[in-house]
Scaffold this motif. Structure first.
Motif, short mmCIF file in Angstrom:
data_model
loop_
_atom_site.label_atom_id
_atom_site.label_comp_id
_atom_site.label_asym_id
_atom_site.label_seq_id
_atom_site.Cartn_x
_atom_site.Cartn_y
_atom_site.Cartn_z
N ALA A 278 58.41 28.07 23.19
CA ALA A 278 57.27 27.46 23.89
C ALA A 278 56.54 28.43 24.79
O ALA A 278 55.41 28.15 25.21
CB ALA A 278 57.76 26.26 24.71
N MET A 279 57.14 29.59 25.10
CA MET A 279 56.52 30.49 26.06
C MET A 279 55.21 31.08 25.56
O MET A 279 54.23 31.18 26.31
CB MET A 279 57.50 31.61 26.43
N ALA A 280 55.15 31.48 24.29
CA ALA A 280 53.93 32.14 23.78
C ALA A 280 52.70 31.24 23.89
O ALA A 280 51.67 31.68 24.42
CB ALA A 280 54.15 32.61 22.34
N PRO A 281 52.72 29.98 23.40
CA PRO A 281 51.53 29.14 23.58
C PRO A 281 51.21 28.86 25.05
O PRO A 281 50.03 28.74 25.41
CB PRO A 281 51.89 27.85 22.82
N ALA A 282 52.23 28.77 25.90
CA ALA A 282 51.97 28.55 27.33
C ALA A 282 51.26 29.75 27.94
O ALA A 282 50.33 29.60 28.75
CB ALA A 282 53.28 28.27 28.07
N VAL A 283 51.67 30.95 27.56
CA VAL A 283 51.03 32.16 28.07
C VAL A 283 49.59 32.25 27.56
O VAL A 283 48.68 32.63 28.31
CB VAL A 283 51.84 33.41 27.66
N ARG A 284 49.35 31.90 26.29
CA ARG A 284 47.97 31.92 25.77
C ARG A 284 47.09 30.95 26.54
O ARG A 284 45.93 31.26 26.85
CB ARG A 284 47.97 31.59 24.28
N TRP A 285 47.62 29.77 26.86
CA TRP A 285 46.85 28.80 27.66
C TRP A 285 46.53 29.38 29.04
O TRP A 285 45.41 29.26 29.53
CB TRP A 285 47.64 27.49 27.78
#
Length: 408
Positions: free
Chosen positions: A389-396
């Motif tokens: 889940a970290m990658a999409p959270a960082v993109r957001w």
């Protein structure tokens, strides 16, 4: 403009190397005492002070809860007033709290001191991170933080050895000497931090009383995901020893061997792992791999009733995941934080550690010791899901920061 600037900008390059050394020396000074404290404090509170386990647990939980709340405003204070002075003050406050532990003889004073300890420790961590952000260029912060983490682990290992001696002696004087050692370490750290070049906030960059991090929802999500992954922290210190005692035939010395695998690996490899992480994309990938490595570790720990060597393999997988997580989380926490608000953002990101320390032992004891093999696998699945889940959270978070910059 970077919010934290050297008082004499022309001297920045010359002070950079000396600043890192002083930060490392300060880290080592207080981590030796902390290692001794972590090993022996619970025995002291139970045997010398005479507190029942429930009161010890309540006091320590309350201390970290209060510290979690105080981390953001103390980080904001570091942004407003300059992180060096705030860090020095909080190092001294931690020394006072540790020394006070040697004087408490009942629950209420113990509770008050643990709250002071939690506030000072959490705020000190935020101020140190702001110091690092001001002293080290962005491209070098993750590797510098890795060096400090390796130093921390070396100090903790040395302190743990001293704590073992106190446990062997098992006298009030031995335990009191450990608290004196820990307090002296924080005073030495304060003196070393005072020698760092002065950092000051750029004029008017951080509005007084404006805790913008509390309204930054993408950064809050990133912090939450990191907090979930940090639930690995009580595994080797609490959960695995209890698992060994109740579910395996492993000899008791295996607990010490697992801690040695952990600290030795961080000393040897953390800086190398961190050097591979230079961008937010690489950081997100590192966190994803960390979640998978922790899943593998949990699966191997579940096999340990069939042979204690599985414990050593599980510890090796866990520490590898720990190092991958640390490298990615450092890059993410610095990279997504505005330069003029590093103190409050690092204070907020650091609440994940307090949450893991506060809730981890209770939650994981129920999950793993109560659930057995299925509990281990559920825990591993949680780590893997959080890592993914970290990658999409960082993109957001990056998109949100870009929109905010365009509006500004």
């Amino acid at each position: 403009m970077t919010a934290l600037t050297l008082a004499a900008p022309a001297a920045a390059a010359g002070h950079r190397g000396a600043g890192r050394r002083l930060l490392a020396q300060a880290q080592f000074a207080n981590s030796v005492g902390d290692g001794a404290y972590l090993v022996a404090s619970a025995f002291y509170f139970a045997k010398v002070v005479g507190l029942p386990p429930a009161q010890i647990g309540i006091g320590l939980t309350a201390g970290w809860a209060v510290g979690m709340v105080a981390g953001v405003p103390l980080g904001h204070l570091a942004d407003r007033r300059g992180p060096r002075g705030v860090a020095v003050t909080l190092a001294v406050a931690t020394a006072v709290a540790v020394a006070s532990f040697a004087l408490v003889r009942s629950f209420v004073p113990f509770l008050l001191v643990t709250c002071l300890y939690g506030i000072a420790q959490t705020g000190l961590s935020a101020a140190r991170q702001a110091l690092l952000a001001g002293l080290v260029p962005p491209a070098e912060r993750t590797s510098a933080r890795a060096m400090l983490q390796a130093t921390l682990n070396g100090g903790l290992a040395a302190g743990a050895g001293l704590g073992g001696i106190a446990l062997w002696l098992d006298t009030p004087a031995a335990y009191t000497a450990l608290f004196a050692l820990d307090a002296a370490g924080f005073l030495v750290a304060a003196a070393l931090l005072l020698r760092l070049p002065a950092l000051r906030p750029a004029g008017g960059a951080v509005p007084s009383g404006k805790l913008t991090v509390l309204r930054d929802r993408p950064y809050a999500l990133v912090t939450l995901i990191n907090a979930v992954l940090l639930f690995y922290m009580p595994l080797l210190s609490v959960i695995v020893p209890l698992w060994i005692a109740g579910r395996t035939s492993a000899p008791s010395w295996v607990v010490a061997a697992l801690l040695l695998v952990n600290t030795g690996s961080v000393l040897a490899f953390q800086v190398r792992v961190a050097r591979r992480v230079r961008t937010l994309r690489e950081a997100s990938a590192s966190v994803r791999r960390a979640g998978l490595m922790m899943l593998a570790a949990c699966a191997v720990f579940a096999l340990s009733p069939y042979g204690w060597p599985y414990l050593l393999l599980g510890a090796a997988l866990l520490v590898w995941g720990e190092m991958l997580l640390a490298a990615g989380a450092w890059e993410i926490s610095f990279g997504l934080a505005p330069d003029d608000r590093q103190g409050q953002y690092q204070g907020f990101f650091g609440t994940g550690t307090a949450v893991a320390r506060m809730l981890g032992p209770v939650a994981l004891t129920a999950l793993v010791l109560g659930g057995g093999t299925l509990g281990w696998l559920a825990l591993g699945a949680m780590f893997a899901a959080a890592g993914a889940a970290m990658a999409p959270a960082v993109r957001w978070a990056r998109r949100s920061a870009s929109r905010s910059a365009e509006r500004a």
